[in-house]
Design a protein around this motif. Structure first.
Motif, mmCIF file in Angstrom:
data_model
loop_
_atom_site.group_PDB
_atom_site.id
_atom_site.type_symbol
_atom_site.label_atom_id
_atom_site.label_comp_id
_atom_site.label_asym_id
_atom_site.label_seq_id
_atom_site.Cartn_x
_atom_site.Cartn_y
_atom_site.Cartn_z
ATOM 1 N N LEU A 131 0.827 -1.214 0.000
ATOM 2 C CA LEU A 131 0.000 0.000 0.000
ATOM 3 C C LEU A 131 0.857 1.258 0.000
ATOM 4 N N THR A 167 -12.779 3.022 0.004
ATOM 5 C CA THR A 167 -14.048 2.450 0.449
ATOM 6 C C THR A 167 -14.727 3.276 1.546
ATOM 7 N N GLY A 172 -18.663 0.544 -1.723
ATOM 8 C CA GLY A 172 -17.687 -0.542 -1.803
ATOM 9 C C GLY A 172 -17.292 -0.689 -3.264
ATOM 10 N N THR A 173 -17.904 -1.668 -3.934
ATOM 11 C CA THR A 173 -17.695 -1.806 -5.385
ATOM 12 C C THR A 173 -18.158 -0.527 -6.087
ATOM 13 N N PHE A 198 -12.413 0.071 6.168
ATOM 14 C CA PHE A 198 -11.602 -1.054 5.657
ATOM 15 C C PHE A 198 -10.221 -0.602 5.179
ATOM 16 N N ILE A 261 -5.468 -12.389 7.869
ATOM 17 C CA ILE A 261 -4.526 -11.256 7.920
ATOM 18 C C ILE A 261 -4.711 -10.422 9.205
ATOM 19 N N ILE A 440 -8.973 -13.043 1.328
ATOM 20 C CA ILE A 440 -9.236 -11.626 1.054
ATOM 21 C C ILE A 440 -8.819 -11.208 -0.363
ATOM 22 N N TYR A 444 -10.628 -7.762 -2.167
ATOM 23 C CA TYR A 444 -10.212 -6.352 -2.317
ATOM 24 C C TYR A 444 -9.524 -6.076 -3.652
ATOM 25 N N MET A 453 -15.847 -8.800 -15.201
ATOM 26 C CA MET A 453 -16.570 -7.830 -16.032
ATOM 27 C C MET A 453 -15.590 -6.945 -16.805
HETATM 28 C C1 LIG Z 1 -9.343 -6.889 4.894
HETATM 29 C C2 LIG Z 1 -9.776 -5.816 3.956
HETATM 30 C C3 LIG Z 1 -8.865 -4.846 3.555
HETATM 31 C C4 LIG Z 1 -9.268 -3.816 2.705
HETATM 32 N N1 LIG Z 1 -8.385 -2.812 2.394
HETATM 33 C C5 LIG Z 1 -8.849 -1.714 1.733
HETATM 34 C C6 LIG Z 1 -8.020 -0.551 1.580
HETATM 35 O O1 LIG Z 1 -6.849 -0.525 1.978
HETATM 36 N N2 LIG Z 1 -8.552 0.548 0.986
HETATM 37 C C7 LIG Z 1 -9.841 0.571 0.535
HETATM 38 O O2 LIG Z 1 -10.271 1.599 0.025
HETATM 39 N N3 LIG Z 1 -10.649 -0.526 0.657
HETATM 40 C C8 LIG Z 1 -10.188 -1.646 1.245
HETATM 41 N N4 LIG Z 1 -10.992 -2.744 1.412
HETATM 42 C C9 LIG Z 1 -12.339 -2.706 0.861
HETATM 43 C C10 LIG Z 1 -12.517 -3.620 -0.352
HETATM 44 O O3 LIG Z 1 -11.852 -3.085 -1.453
HETATM 45 C C11 LIG Z 1 -14.030 -3.795 -0.552
HETATM 46 O O4 LIG Z 1 -14.468 -4.648 0.478
HETATM 47 C C12 LIG Z 1 -14.368 -4.351 -1.909
HETATM 48 O O5 LIG Z 1 -14.121 -3.386 -2.881
HETATM 49 C C13 LIG Z 1 -15.825 -4.790 -2.003
HETATM 50 O O6 LIG Z 1 -16.701 -3.833 -1.501
HETATM 51 P P1 LIG Z 1 -17.808 -4.272 -0.444
HETATM 52 O O7 LIG Z 1 -17.122 -4.991 0.649
HETATM 53 O O8 LIG Z 1 -18.604 -3.091 -0.095
HETATM 54 O O9 LIG Z 1 -18.693 -5.329 -1.215
HETATM 55 P P2 LIG Z 1 -19.905 -4.985 -2.180
HETATM 56 O O10 LIG Z 1 -19.543 -3.917 -3.122
HETATM 57 O O11 LIG Z 1 -21.126 -4.809 -1.357
HETATM 58 O O12 LIG Z 1 -20.018 -6.348 -2.991
HETATM 59 C C14 LIG Z 1 -20.659 -7.514 -2.477
HETATM 60 C C15 LIG Z 1 -20.766 -8.552 -3.619
HETATM 61 O O13 LIG Z 1 -21.545 -7.998 -4.695
HETATM 62 C C16 LIG Z 1 -20.821 -8.016 -5.904
HETATM 63 N N5 LIG Z 1 -21.132 -6.806 -6.669
HETATM 64 C C17 LIG Z 1 -21.237 -5.551 -6.219
HETATM 65 N N6 LIG Z 1 -21.528 -4.712 -7.228
HETATM 66 C C18 LIG Z 1 -21.577 -5.464 -8.349
HETATM 67 C C19 LIG Z 1 -21.830 -5.184 -9.726
HETATM 68 N N7 LIG Z 1 -22.032 -3.965 -10.162
HETATM 69 N N8 LIG Z 1 -21.827 -6.219 -10.597
HETATM 70 C C20 LIG Z 1 -21.564 -7.471 -10.179
HETATM 71 N N9 LIG Z 1 -21.321 -7.800 -8.905
HETATM 72 C C21 LIG Z 1 -21.329 -6.800 -7.999
HETATM 73 C C22 LIG Z 1 -19.349 -8.064 -5.493
HETATM 74 O O14 LIG Z 1 -18.540 -8.647 -6.497
HETATM 75 C C23 LIG Z 1 -19.408 -8.901 -4.222
HETATM 76 O O15 LIG Z 1 -19.397 -10.272 -4.547
HETATM 77 C C24 LIG Z 1 -10.599 -3.795 2.216
HETATM 78 C C25 LIG Z 1 -11.493 -4.788 2.606
HETATM 79 C C26 LIG Z 1 -11.106 -5.779 3.472
HETATM 80 C C27 LIG Z 1 -12.110 -6.801 3.904
#
Ligand SMILES: Cc1cc2nc3c(=O)[nH]c(=O)nc-3n(C[C@H](O)[C@H](O)[C@H](O)COP(=O)(O)OP(=O)(O)OC[C@H]3O[C@@H](n4cnc5c(N)ncnc54)[C@H](O)[C@@H]3O)c2cc1C
Length: 623
Positions: A131, A167, A172-173, A198, A261, A440, A444, A453
Motif C-alpha cells: 500500500l 471504500t 464498496g464496489t 476497511f 490477515i 481476502i 479487495y 466484467m
Molecule cells: C481486509 C480488507 C482490507 C481492505 N483494504 C482496503 C483498503 O486498503 N482501501 C480501501 O479503500 N478498501 C479496502 N478494502 C475494501 C474492499 O476493497 C471492498 O471490500 C471491496 O471493494 C468490495 O466492496 P464491499 O465490501 O462493499 O462489497 P460490495 O460492493 O457490497 O459487494 C458484495 C458482492 O456484490 C458483488 N457486486 C457488487 N456490485 C456489483 C456489480 N455492479 N456487478 C456485479 N457484482 C457486484 C461483489 O462482487 C461482491 O461479490 C478492504 C477490505 C477488506 C475486507
C-alpha cells in the motif's frame, strides 16, 4: 513444528529459462544489471522471508492488532514494528521504484519474485509495503514537484508509510457513491471531511507518519466516479525541512475483526471531525478515478501475487508433511493390515492433490512473473510499437492475474489443508492460516466478479480485440512449433482442444456483444475468466515442459544416460536433483493437460448455453 518453504529453483527457472530475461537486461534502463544480481536478490529475499517475516507470522495471527480507544492508536503484534524497521533499513521497500526518489530501480519482475516469498511468509506484513508503494507511485505519476519532493523518498524507503482510502460504508464496489467531501481553500489546499472504512494499515505503530491517498468529491463536481478527485492527506502536516508538524485532524475510530490477515490492521478512518483536515490535490480535479485506474496494474498484480504466493507456500507445507506422515500400507499392500505403513505421499489420491497443487502453484508463479516481464518491457521499450504490444499483453493479463490467481490460490490452500487432514484444520501447521489469509485476495482491489466484467467488457474488446489476438497468437505459436513434440504430442493435442474452447467462447461473446446481448456476456464473465486462466496456465506449463525436456536431454547426454533405458533413468532420477526437477516439470504439464484441461470443453459448453434462469428466478427470503 511448522515451517515454510520456498522453491528458489523454480523461481530461477521462470526468470532465466522461461522468460527471455536477456531482452530486458539488454535495454538501456537495465544496462547495469546482470543475471547474477537478480539471482543474488532472489536468494537474499528467501532468507528475509524465512528469517525475518515467517517467525512472527503465526504469533502475529494469534495476537492480532489492538485498537486503543483512549488515543485512537493501533498496536501491531509483537515483533512487527521491529521487523518493519529491519525490512526497510535493508532496502526491501522500493525494489522496483524510481532511484531518483529513493527506490532501487530494479525490474518490477524481480520485485514480484522477491515479494512472492515475503507474502508467502507473512501476507499481513507485506500489505504495508504494497500500500505504501502504491500510494507513493500515484504521487510520483500525477503529483506536482512539491508533493514528490515532500513524500516520495520517505515513502519509497519506508520512513513514512501510505494507504489507499477508497471504500466507504455505502461505497464498496460502487466507488462513485463516495461521500467524502473536499472543500477548496484560498491557499490551494482542500479541507477533507468524511469516513473511510476497511483501510489497510490506516493506523499502526510502524512509523509515526502515515500518508493517505484519499478519493473525495469537491462540492459541485459531477456525481459518480467522474466527479472524484484524489488527495494526499498526511496524518501529520510535513514541515518544509521534512520534519513532522501539526496533527492533521484525522483519526482511526476502530479496526475490524477478520477471518485472516490479523496482523494487518483494517481501519475505519474519520477525516476532519474538527474541520481541520488538510489535503493536497494529486493531479487533476475530477480525474481521481481515472488516475487510479492508470496505476491499478501494479496493485492488481500485487493481489494476484498473493494468490500465487499462498499457493506456493501451501504446496510446500503439504508436500513436506506428506513425505513424513505415515498412514495405512501402500496401495500395493492395501489388503494386508500387517504391512508397513507408508508415507501418505504414496497414496494415489494424495499424489493427485499434490500434483494439482504443484501445477497450479508453479503455473501461477510463471503467470505473475510473465506479466511482470511484460510490464517491464512496456516501460523499457525502445519503440512505440514495442511499448504498445507489451502494454496490450499486460492489459489483458491483469484481470486474469488478479482474479484467477487469487481464486486458484485459495483452492490450492484448501487442497493443502486436505492433504494434512485433521492437522490441516488445526493451528499447529500453517495450512489453515494460509487459507484464511488468502481469502481476502478475491475481495479487495476490485472483487473478482468485477475483474471478470473488466475482462469481457473492456479488455478483450479493446483495440478491436487486438490484445486478445496477441495472447492467442502466443499460444498458437507454441502449439504450431511443438505440435509433433516427441514427448509432449498428446499433451499439446489436449491443449489445442482447450485453446479452441476458449476461442469459441470469445467468438460467442463477440456475437452476443454485436447483437446487444450484454446480459449474456456479463452473466458468463466469471466462468469465462476461469476458462481463460486455465488455458493461459496450461500454455505456461507447456512452455516450461518444452524447455525442461530440452534441458533434461542435455543433462542426460552429459551424464551418458540413454533415456530409453528405464533402469538407468530411474537411477539418475533418484540420484540427481536437477534431473528430478526437470522431469517433474514435464510430468506436471502433462498432468495438467490430461487431467485439468479436458474440463475446458465442458466449461465452454456451459458458457455458450443460453440459460438465464438465475436472472428470472424469484429468490424468496428463507424464513
Ligand atoms: C481486509 C480488507 C482490507 C481492505 N483494504 C482496503 C483498503 O486498503 N482501501 C480501501 O479503500 N478498501 C479496502 N478494502 C475494501 C474492499 O476493497 C471492498 O471490500 C471491496 O471493494 C468490495 O466492496 P464491499 O465490501 O462493499 O462489497 P460490495 O460492493 O457490497 O459487494 C458484495 C458482492 O456484490 C458483488 N457486486 C457488487 N456490485 C456489483 C456489480 N455492479 N456487478 C456485479 N457484482 C457486484 C461483489 O462482487 C461482491 O461479490 C478492504 C477490505 C477488506 C475486507
Amino acid at each position: 513444528m511448522s515451517e515454510i518453504y520456498f522453491d528458489t529453483r523454480d523461481t530461477k527457472f521462470v526468470l532465466f529459462d522461461q522468460i527471455p530475461i536477456d531482452d530486458l537486461l539488454a535495454t538501456e534502463k537495465y544496462a547495469d544489471i546482470d543475471r547474477e544480481d537478480l539471482e543474488a536478490m532472489v536468494e537474499e529475499a528467501e532468507k528475509v522471508a524465512k528469517d525475518l517475516l515467517f517467525p512472527i507470522c503465526t504469533e502475529g495471527d494469534r495476537e492480532g492488532c489492538t485498537f486503543n480507544a483512549e488515543d485512537n492508536s493501533v498496536t501491531t503484534p509483537k515483533g512487527y514494528k521491529e521487523a518493519f524497521e529491519r525490512f526497510r533499513q535493508d532496502d526491501w521497500m522500493g525494489i522496483s521504484y524510481n532511484p531518483e526518489y529513493g527506490g532501487t530501480g530494479l525490474p518490477y519482475l524481480l520485485a514480484l519474485a522477491c515479494s512472492e516469498y515475503f507474502v508467502g511468509a507473512n501476507p499481513a506484513f507485506d500489505l504495508c509495503t504494497m500500500l505504501t508503494t502504491e500510494c507513493a507511485h500515484l504521487i510520483e505519476a500525477f503529483g506536482d514537484e512539491n508533493l514528490k519532493d515532500t513524500y516520495l523518498e520517505k515513502m519509497y524507503t519506508g520512513e513514512w508509510t501510505g494507504t489507499m482510502c477508497i471504500t466507504e460504508p455505502q461505497a464498496g464496489t460502487d466507488v462513485g457513491a463516495a461521500k467524502t467531501k473536499a472543500t477548496p481553500q484560498e491557499d490551494g489546499t482542500y479541507l477533507i471531511e468524511g469516513t473511510k472504512i476497511f483501510i489497510t494499515f490506516g493506523e499502526h505503530d510502524f512509523t509515526k507518519q502515515i500518508v493517505h491517498a484519499v478519493l473525495a468529491r469537491v462540492e459541485g463536481d459531477p456525481e459518480g466516479t467522474k466527479g472524484l478527485s484524489l488527495f494526499v492527506v498526511p496524518k501529520y502536516l510535513p514541515n518544509e525541512d521534512g520534519s513532522l508538524g501539526e496533527f492533521n485532524d484525522l483519526k482511526c475510530t476502530g479496526i475490524e475483526h477478520k477471518m485472516g490477515i490479523h496482523a494487518s490492521p483494517t481501519c475505519t478512518l474519520s477525516f476532519g471531525d474538527n474541520g481541520k483536515c488538510k489535503g493536497w490535490l494529486i493531479g487533476d480535479r475530477s480525474k481521481g478515478m481515472r488516475q487510479m485506474f492508470q496505476m491499478m496494474n501494479a496493485a492488481r498484480l500485487g493481489v494476484g501475487l498473493q494468490g500465487a504466493a499462498a499457493a506456493n507456500a501451501a504446496y510446500g507445507v503439504a508436500l513436506n508433511y506428506a513425505k513424513e506422515r505415515l498412514q495405512s500400507p501402500s496401495f500395493k499392500n492395501m489388503k494386508d493390515p500387517s504391512a508397513p505403513k507408508s508415507e501418505i505421499i504414496e497414496h494415489p489420491d494424495v499424489r493427485r492433490m499434490l500434483l494439482l497443487q504443484k501445477a497450479y502453484a508453479e503455473g501461477l508463479r510463471a503467470m505473475m512473473l510473465t506479466a511482470g516481464y511484460y510490464e517491464d518491457m512496456a516501460e523499457a521499450a525502445k519503440t512505440e510499437e514495442e511499448r504498445e504490444k507489451y502494454k496490450g499483453l499486460v492489459e489483458i493479463m491483469i484481470p486474469i492475474c488478479k482474479a484467477y490467481a487469487s481464486d486458484i490460490g485459495f483452492k490450492v490452500c484448501e487442497l493443502g489443508v486436505q492433504v494434512l487432514g485433521g492437522y490441516g484444520y488445526c493451528a499447529e501447521y500453517p495450512a489453515e492460516q494460509l487459507l484464511r489469509d488468502e481469502k481476502i485476495a478475491s475481495i479487495y482491489e476490485g472483487t473478482n466478479g468485477i475483474q471478470a466484467m473488466d475482462l469481457v467488457g473492456r479488455k478483450i474488446t479493446a483495440k478491436m480485440g487486438a490484445n486478445l489476438m496477441s495472447v492467442m497468437a502466443m499460444m498458437n505459436d507454441l502449439l504450431n512449433e511443438h505440435r509433433e513434440h516427441e514427448e509432449l504430442k498428446d499433451a499439446f493435442q489436449l491443449f489445442a482442444v482447450a485453446r479452441d474452447a476458449l476461442n469459441e467462447c470469445s467468438m460467442h461473446f463477440a456475437t452476443k456483444g454485436q447483437s446487444g446481448d450484454f446480459l449474456t456476456v456479463l452473466f458468463n464473465a466469471t466462468p469465462y475468466l476461469e476458462l481463460f486462466g486455465d488455458v493461459l496456465l496450461g500454455y505456461l506449463l507447456m512452455q516450461q515442459a518444452v524447455i525442461a525436456h530440452d534441458k533434461l536431454n542435455e543433462l542426460l547426454k552429459e551424464k551418458g544416460v540413454d533415456p530409453s533405458k528405464k533402469r538407468k533413468m530411474r537411477k539418475l532420477l533418484k540420484d540427481d536433483r536437477e534431473a528430478r526437477y526437470l522431469d517433474g516439470k514435464i510430468k506436471t504439464a502433462k498432468f495438467f493437460c490430461h487431467k485439468v484441461l479436458p474440463l475446458a470443453q465442458g466449461k465452454a459448453a456451459a458458457i455458450k448455453e443460453d440459460d438465464l434462469s438465475a436472472m428470472e428466478v424469484v429468490f424468496d427470503p428463507i424464513e
